[in-house]
Write an enzyme that holds these catalytic residues in place. Structure first.
Site, PDB file in Angstrom:
ATOM      1  N   ASP A   1     -11.663  10.395  10.046  1.00 20.10           N
ATOM      2  CA  ASP A   1     -11.397   9.460   8.952  1.00 20.10           C
ATOM      3  C   ASP A   1     -12.130   8.141   9.169  1.00 20.10           C
ATOM      4  OD1 ASP A   1      -8.920   9.433   6.765  1.00 20.10           O
ATOM      5  OD2 ASP A   1      -9.430   7.411   7.424  1.00 20.10           O
TER       6      ASP A   1
ATOM      7  N   HIS B   1      -1.492   7.505   9.702  1.00 22.48           N
ATOM      8  CA  HIS B   1      -1.019   6.136   9.989  1.00 22.48           C
ATOM      9  C   HIS B   1       0.502   6.031  10.047  1.00 22.48           C
ATOM     10  CE1 HIS B   1      -5.066   4.725   9.505  1.00 22.48           C
ATOM     11  NE2 HIS B   1      -5.102   4.951   8.213  1.00 22.48           N
TER      12      HIS B   1
ATOM     13  N   ASP C   1     -12.939   9.370   3.442  1.00 23.28           N
ATOM     14  CA  ASP C   1     -13.219   8.006   2.979  1.00 23.28           C
ATOM     15  C   ASP C   1     -14.462   7.408   3.634  1.00 23.28           C
ATOM     16  OD1 ASP C   1     -11.737   8.087   5.305  1.00 23.28           O
ATOM     17  OD2 ASP C   1     -10.236   6.634   4.673  1.00 23.28           O
TER      18      ASP C   1
ATOM     19  N   HIS D   1     -10.786   5.329   8.943  1.00 20.71           N
ATOM     20  CA  HIS D   1      -9.837   4.456   9.632  1.00 20.71           C
ATOM     21  C   HIS D   1      -9.342   5.091  10.929  1.00 20.71           C
ATOM     22  CE1 HIS D   1      -9.658   3.436   5.319  1.00 20.71           C
ATOM     23  NE2 HIS D   1      -9.456   2.191   5.735  1.00 20.71           N
TER      24      HIS D   1
ATOM     25  N   GLY E   1      -0.282   2.222   5.635  1.00 23.07           N
ATOM     26  CA  GLY E   1      -1.641   2.659   5.327  1.00 23.07           C
ATOM     27  C   GLY E   1      -1.719   3.858   4.408  1.00 23.07           C
TER      28      GLY E   1
ATOM     29  N   ASP F   1       0.807  -1.226   0.000  1.00 22.81           N
ATOM     30  CA  ASP F   1       0.000   0.000   0.000  1.00 22.81           C
ATOM     31  C   ASP F   1       0.842   1.279   0.000  1.00 22.81           C
ATOM     32  OD1 ASP F   1       0.915  -0.464   2.545  1.00 22.81           O
ATOM     33  OD2 ASP F   1      -0.953   0.022   3.567  1.00 22.81           O
TER      34      ASP F   1
ATOM     35  N   TYR G   1     -10.950   8.212  -1.338  1.00 22.52           N
ATOM     36  CA  TYR G   1     -10.475   7.533  -2.538  1.00 22.52           C
ATOM     37  C   TYR G   1     -11.461   7.595  -3.692  1.00 22.52           C
ATOM     38  CZ  TYR G   1      -7.366   6.428   1.160  1.00 22.52           C
ATOM     39  OH  TYR G   1      -6.506   6.582   2.213  1.00 22.52           O
TER      40      TYR G   1
END
Length: 364
Positions: free
Chosen positions: A163, A128, A252, A165, A136, A86, A291
């Protein structure tokens, strides 16, 4: 006093647009903000890229050297520094990291002068990143760098992460500190990255109680976001008494994102950000995930307009990236009619109750 400062420059936008997974996103965001004429309403600051020494305030010397010369690394070394999967190496990687960090630190610096209340870097928000490696999609952790800088000028920093995440890199960096309280609303399911941020994760050592996590299930929309923010954030601010706020506004969780997890609208996420800004403390707004690139540009443009107190027309103005917003050419994004919110009222109340009981018992 100019209430809103916006970090942008051709070099910053060009470098941030090189990031894998979101190539061209920074250009879309900057283009839409400009198309709505919002740049004219803000103080514009062109940042200076940071140097390796400044990055080493959080990141290791070996990792910074790896970013500078990835072509000299073996496959084993690439894996060690997280430069695979990633976070693959890409052209001008080190330049991009230095530009993005420079943008975030320039915004943070403006807040210390007392001349602006809100500073924005939509190219930042990479929460991250770890001290010794990329993770990430994050090749750095500009959130941590900004907080470290702000702690030189303010006693207490509140970090708010919206976020999809969990903001694991930021929480880990400050989990033993009482000077930083991290507050993250995110998806938490078995097998979903990064796997951290459950309700029981509240900090450790001296910082026990100073990490606040609000784990949500699939299907969260605007009403769920509003319920947990209304139910907890006022108490966080009341108990912690921050001097400054850093808010990561990852998009996201907005409907249409490839993750298909949450279904916020740009207006819904912006409502949460306005709640943060409404505390009238110096506030740094950063980007992050997102994204579906046009929807991310819609979201951060909506937030920028709302921070400025400007009601934006829903018809997107014609500009260089106009066709990217086909077929609706509309600023709004619908939640979607087929989604199911797996967060029951009972579950949300239990989370809110747990968060507030912990705050009331520990944070002073």
């Amino acid at each position: 006093m100019n209430n809103v400062m916006y970090v942008t420059s051709p070099d910053l936008i060009k470098c941030a647009s090189l990031l894998p997974k979101i190539q061209g996103r920074a250009d879309l965001v900057a283009g839409l903000i400009s198309a709505y004429g919002l740049e004219d309403k803000m103080e514009i600051v062109e940042p200076t890229p940071v140097c390796g020494l400044q990055l080493r305030e959080f990141h290791s010397k070996a990792y910074i050297e790896a970013l500078e010369g990835p072509e000299e690394l073996t496959d084993k070394e690439m894996a060690h520094f997280g430069l695979e999967f990633d976070c693959p190496p890409f052209p001008r990687m080190y330049d991009a990291v230095c530009q993005i960090a420079g943008g975030t630190l320039a915004a943070a610096e403006e807040l210390t002068y007392g001349q602006t209340k809100v500073a924005i870097n939509w190219c930042g928000g990479w929460h991250h990143g770890q001290p010794h490696k990329a993770e990430g999609f994050c090749y750095l952790n500009d959130c941590v760098l900004a907080i470290q800088y702000l702690l030189q000028h303010f006693n207490r920093v509140l970090y708010v992460d919206l976020d999809l995440h969990h903001g694991n890199g930021v929480e880990t960096a400050f989990e033993q500190s009482r000077k930083v309280l991290t507050y993250s609303i995110h998806k938490h399911e078995v097998g979903f990255y990064p796997g951290s941020g459950d309700l029981s994760s509240t900090g450790s050592g001296r910082g026990a109680g100073y990490s606040v996590n609000i784990p949500l299930h699939d299907g969260a929309g605007d009403s769920t976001l509003e319920q947990v923010v209304r139910g907890t954030l006022d108490n966080v601010v009341k108990r912690f008494k921050p001097d400054v706020i850093v808010c990561q506004c990852g998009a996201d969780g907005v409907a249409g994102d490839p993750h298909k997890a949450f279904y916020y609208t740009p207006a819904g996420l912006s409502w949460a950000v306005q709640r943060v800004v409404g505390y009238r403390l110096p506030t740094l707004l950063l980007g992050g995930g997102g994204y579906n690139l046009p929807n991310t540009a819609r979201t951060w443009t909506q937030i920028t307009g709302d921070v400025l107190g400007i009601s934006l027309p829903t018809d997107i103005p014609e500009h260089a990236h106009f066709e990217s917003y086909s077929p609706s050419f509309d600023l709004s994004v619908n939640e979607g009619v087929t989604r199911k919110d797996s967060n029951s009222p009972e579950y949300l109340e239990s989370v809110i109750d747990s968060v507030n009981r912990n705050l009331n018992a520990v944070v002073t």
